[in-house]
Design a protein around this motif. Structure first.
Motif, short mmCIF file in Angstrom:
data_model
loop_
_atom_site.label_atom_id
_atom_site.label_comp_id
_atom_site.label_asym_id
_atom_site.label_seq_id
_atom_site.Cartn_x
_atom_site.Cartn_y
_atom_site.Cartn_z
N ARG A 27 0.78 -1.15 0.00
CA ARG A 27 0.10 -0.07 0.08
C ARG A 27 0.91 1.42 0.02
NH1 ARG A 27 -5.11 -1.04 4.08
NH2 ARG A 27 -5.53 -3.03 3.13
N VAL A 28 0.27 2.28 -0.34
CA VAL A 28 1.04 3.77 -0.50
C VAL A 28 0.56 4.44 0.64
CG1 VAL A 28 1.53 5.65 -2.03
CG2 VAL A 28 1.55 3.43 -2.85
N LEU A 29 1.29 5.07 1.17
CA LEU A 29 1.19 5.93 2.31
C LEU A 29 0.87 7.30 1.69
CD1 LEU A 29 0.33 5.77 5.29
CD2 LEU A 29 2.74 6.64 5.65
N ARG A 30 -0.41 8.05 1.71
CA ARG A 30 -0.55 9.22 1.21
C ARG A 30 -0.12 10.20 1.82
NH1 ARG A 30 -6.96 9.55 0.84
NH2 ARG A 30 -6.52 8.90 3.11
N PRO A 31 0.52 11.36 1.27
CA PRO A 31 1.16 12.63 2.29
C PRO A 31 0.35 12.96 3.44
CG PRO A 31 1.43 13.11 0.07
CD PRO A 31 0.63 11.65 0.01
N GLN A 32 -0.81 13.05 3.34
CA GLN A 32 -1.93 13.53 4.40
C GLN A 32 -1.74 12.49 5.39
OE1 GLN A 32 -6.13 13.97 3.12
NE2 GLN A 32 -6.77 14.02 5.52
N ASP A 33 -1.85 11.19 5.28
CA ASP A 33 -1.85 9.98 6.02
C ASP A 33 -0.29 10.24 6.75
OD1 ASP A 33 -4.35 9.32 5.25
OD2 ASP A 33 -3.54 7.78 3.84
N ALA A 34 0.84 10.42 6.01
CA ALA A 34 2.11 10.41 6.60
C ALA A 34 1.99 11.62 7.80
CB ALA A 34 3.13 10.78 5.32
N ARG A 35 1.39 12.75 7.27
CA ARG A 35 1.47 13.97 8.13
C ARG A 35 0.52 13.56 9.61
NH1 ARG A 35 1.36 16.83 3.53
NH2 ARG A 35 -1.17 16.65 3.42
N THR A 36 -0.51 12.77 9.32
CA THR A 36 -1.26 12.23 10.55
C THR A 36 -0.39 11.60 11.48
OG1 THR A 36 -3.31 12.46 8.94
CG2 THR A 36 -3.47 11.15 11.04
N LEU A 37 0.22 10.63 10.55
CA LEU A 37 1.29 9.55 11.25
C LEU A 37 2.25 10.18 12.32
CD1 LEU A 37 1.99 6.64 11.95
CD2 LEU A 37 3.12 6.59 9.96
N ARG A 38 2.67 11.18 11.65
CA ARG A 38 3.86 11.99 12.42
C ARG A 38 3.17 12.73 13.59
NH1 ARG A 38 7.30 15.74 9.32
NH2 ARG A 38 8.34 15.63 11.17
N ARG A 39 2.01 13.36 13.39
CA ARG A 39 1.34 14.03 14.38
C ARG A 39 1.06 13.02 15.63
NH1 ARG A 39 -3.54 14.02 15.93
NH2 ARG A 39 -4.26 13.24 14.00
N ILE A 40 0.69 11.81 15.31
CA ILE A 40 0.30 10.85 16.32
C ILE A 40 1.63 10.36 16.78
CG2 ILE A 40 -0.50 8.31 16.59
CD1 ILE A 40 -2.64 9.00 14.32
N LEU A 41 2.63 10.29 16.21
CA LEU A 41 3.93 9.72 16.95
C LEU A 41 4.36 11.02 17.71
CD1 LEU A 41 5.39 7.76 13.88
CD2 LEU A 41 4.62 6.90 15.82
N LYS A 42 4.26 12.15 17.18
CA LYS A 42 4.70 13.25 18.23
C LYS A 42 3.86 13.36 19.29
CE LYS A 42 5.34 18.17 18.12
NZ LYS A 42 5.20 19.39 17.45
N ASP A 43 2.54 13.12 19.38
CA ASP A 43 1.68 13.21 20.55
C ASP A 43 2.18 11.83 21.51
OD1 ASP A 43 0.64 15.38 19.70
OD2 ASP A 43 -1.37 14.52 19.21
N LEU A 44 2.38 10.84 21.00
CA LEU A 44 2.74 9.75 21.57
C LEU A 44 3.93 9.91 22.52
CD1 LEU A 44 1.31 6.81 19.39
CD2 LEU A 44 0.62 7.68 21.55
N GLY A 45 4.93 10.53 21.54
CA GLY A 45 6.17 10.68 22.22
C GLY A 45 6.13 11.82 23.52
N GLN A 46 5.25 12.78 23.26
CA GLN A 46 5.20 13.64 24.26
C GLN A 46 4.51 13.03 25.42
OE1 GLN A 46 3.16 16.62 22.51
NE2 GLN A 46 4.93 17.80 21.81
#
Length: 105
Positions: A27-46
């Protein structure tokens, strides 16, 4: 310490489920999904950092408490030895104040 939350583990489990479809086919991860993933990972890291800081403070305070007890026991032991020059201060009556204006002090 603040009440423990399961948000971190729950979100990680949900994130894992989101990628379950990638295990069976490309599957291909769309840019919007990649941004969402990065935001989720940032929140989880915090969230993880907050938990780590709380745990670190708790462990640090417990060790400091143990050190104070050990030091108090050492001083008490030294004071109770025969020939010790440690003496208790005499009890001196203190004036009482109720904290109100015009109160006794």
């Amino acid at each position: 310490m603040a009440r423990m939350s399961l948000a971190l583990s729950d979100t990680l489990n949900q994130l894992g489920q989101m990628f379950a479809g990638f295990e069976h086919e490309s599957r291909v991860l769309r840019p919007q999904d990649a941004r969402t993933l990065r935001r989720i990972l940032k929140d989880l890291g915090q969230q993880a950092r907050s938990i780590e800081n709380q745990l670190s403070a708790k462990l640090w305070n417990e060790e400091a408490r143990k050190d104070r007890v050990i030091e108090a026991e050492r001083i008490a032991s030294a004071a109770s030895q025969p020939g010790s020059n440690v003496k208790l201060f005499p009890v001196i009556p203190r004036p009482f104040s109720d904290g109100l204006p015009g109160g006794r002090a």
